[in-house]
Scaffold this active site. Structure first.
Site, mmCIF file in Angstrom:
data_model
loop_
_atom_site.group_PDB
_atom_site.id
_atom_site.type_symbol
_atom_site.label_atom_id
_atom_site.label_comp_id
_atom_site.label_asym_id
_atom_site.label_seq_id
_atom_site.Cartn_x
_atom_site.Cartn_y
_atom_site.Cartn_z
ATOM 1 N N ASP A 1 -4.998 2.121 -8.092
ATOM 2 C CA ASP A 1 -3.882 1.175 -8.132
ATOM 3 C C ASP A 1 -4.341 -0.180 -8.681
ATOM 4 O O ASP A 1 -3.525 -0.999 -9.076
ATOM 5 C CB ASP A 1 -3.350 0.926 -6.708
ATOM 6 C CG ASP A 1 -2.074 1.679 -6.391
ATOM 7 O OD1 ASP A 1 -1.298 1.960 -7.327
ATOM 8 O OD2 ASP A 1 -1.840 1.955 -5.202
ATOM 9 N N LYS B 1 4.075 11.421 -7.783
ATOM 10 C CA LYS B 1 2.672 11.227 -8.173
ATOM 11 C C LYS B 1 1.950 12.580 -8.166
ATOM 12 O O LYS B 1 1.171 12.887 -9.072
ATOM 13 C CB LYS B 1 1.999 10.205 -7.247
ATOM 14 C CG LYS B 1 2.495 8.788 -7.520
ATOM 15 C CD LYS B 1 2.098 7.739 -6.482
ATOM 16 C CE LYS B 1 2.769 6.404 -6.846
ATOM 17 N NZ LYS B 1 2.553 5.329 -5.876
ATOM 18 N N GLN C 1 -0.053 4.594 -0.313
ATOM 19 C CA GLN C 1 1.291 4.159 -0.672
ATOM 20 C C GLN C 1 1.714 2.980 0.212
ATOM 21 O O GLN C 1 1.559 3.017 1.428
ATOM 22 C CB GLN C 1 2.274 5.339 -0.506
ATOM 23 C CG GLN C 1 3.676 5.070 -1.033
ATOM 24 C CD GLN C 1 3.741 4.847 -2.539
ATOM 25 O OE1 GLN C 1 2.919 5.336 -3.298
ATOM 26 N NE2 GLN C 1 4.736 4.108 -2.977
HETATM 27 N N1 GUN Z 1 4.632 0.840 -3.450
HETATM 28 C C1 GUN Z 1 5.442 0.438 -4.448
HETATM 29 N N2 GUN Z 1 4.780 0.491 -5.623
HETATM 30 C C2 GUN Z 1 3.536 0.924 -5.347
HETATM 31 C C3 GUN Z 1 2.390 1.179 -6.151
HETATM 32 O O1 GUN Z 1 2.365 1.006 -7.371
HETATM 33 N N3 GUN Z 1 1.303 1.634 -5.483
HETATM 34 C C4 GUN Z 1 1.287 1.813 -4.145
HETATM 35 N N4 GUN Z 1 0.157 2.236 -3.571
HETATM 36 N N5 GUN Z 1 2.324 1.588 -3.368
HETATM 37 C C5 GUN Z 1 3.441 1.136 -3.975
#
Ligand code: GUN
Length: 282
Positions: A119, A52, A96
């Site tokens: 998100d 990211k 996350q």
């Molecule tokens: N864990 C697995 N996929 C995601 C996601 O798209 N966003 C976040 N914040 N955590 C995750």
């Protein structure tokens, strides 16, 4: 033989579009900024978070990765989020998942200012999506819709079957397909005669996390297949939820794993961050 939907290529195209918009914003004095919080040492999460950060750099955005210890309390984490909520150089905040067991995920997600919830996991943003008025959509489902659109696949009037009902993929992609005028069926572990349902699909989205689960006998000729799975095989290779070898020969379009849906998720996160920055800099 199927057209392969090239998620890497489509993702690169969109990142180019985002980079151009970021450059223009920077000229006008705003650099879109994303904060990513990771709590603990989950190795897969660390890879995602690093990617990211790299994605942000690629399109010219500012990013800040905040690493917090496994023992961090919910209170400390929420205090950090509140601090980021107040910062004008941070337009998007992402925590996350999964979080350590002693932390309530829902409470943490709800602590993020909905305007910075890139998100789109917060109840408010899920509600906005249901109403068709959302500023940003959850990243993986938004990425799937973009793959369909840029491949020239129309959803209107199609029989769309989704396997999986998670909050992150199954439920929201069903909603987006519905909003695009698809006729949507959601299947899950309790569905009776799954193959009978999947064989009706014009568009089949598979997000259940079981390697090679959907086989050629479960689809009709001409089906469009979107494979959201990312499963690690014993030999270390990545494989989807769809048995590509038996399904691809019957499909009109199919996403490979890797290189299909995967690259789109971070791209949509970047787009959401850009959208958030635009809204906040007005
Ligand atoms: N864990 C697995 N996929 C995601 C996601 O798209 N966003 C976040 N914040 N955590 C995750």
């Amino acid at each position: 033989m199927a057209n392969i939907i090239d998620g890497k290529k489509i993702s690169a195209d969109i990142r180019g579009e985002i980079a151009a918009e970021v450059a223009e914003m920077k000229n006008n004095g705003t650099t879109p900024g994303l904060a990513v919080i990771i709590v603990g040492e989950n190795p897969a999460s660390k890879v995602y978070v690093r990617n990211k950060g790299k994605g942000c750099a690629e399109v010219g955005m500012y990013s800040e990765i905040i690493e917090m210890a496994e023992e961090t309390s919910e209170k400390t984490l929420i205090a950090k989020i509140n601090e980021l909520n107040e910062r004008s150089d941070i337009h998007g905040i992402l925590v996350q998942l999964p979080l350590p067991k002693h932390i309530n995920e829902r409470a943490v997600i709800e602590a993020i200012d909905p305007k910075k919830d890139v998100d789109a996991f917060a109840p408010v943003n899920i509600g906005e999506m249901m109403l068709g008025t959302a500023d940003f959509l959850p990243c993986t489902p938004a990425g799937i819709m973009e793959l369909l659109k840029r491949s020239g696949v129309s959803v209107e009037g199609k029989d769309c079957v989704v396997i999986g009902r998670s909050n992150i993929v199954g439920k929201p992609i069903a909603q987006l397909l519905l909003a695009a005028n698809g006729t949507v069926t959601i299947c899950h572990s309790r569905t009776r005669d799954l193959a009978e349902v999947t064989r009706r699909a014009d568009i089949l989205v598979v997000a259940i996390g079981k390697a090679d689960f959907v086989t050629g006998d479960m689809v009709k000729d001409g089906v469009v297949v979107i494979d959201v799975g990312m499963n690690r095989k014993a030999d270390g290779k990545l494989t989807g939820d769809v048995d590509y070898a038996s399904v691809a020969p019957k499909a009109s379009y199919i996403t490979p794993v890797p290189g299909g849906v995967g690259p789109m998720t971070i791209t949509m996160l970047l787009r959401n961050t850009l959208t958030a920055a635009k809204k906040q800099s007005k």
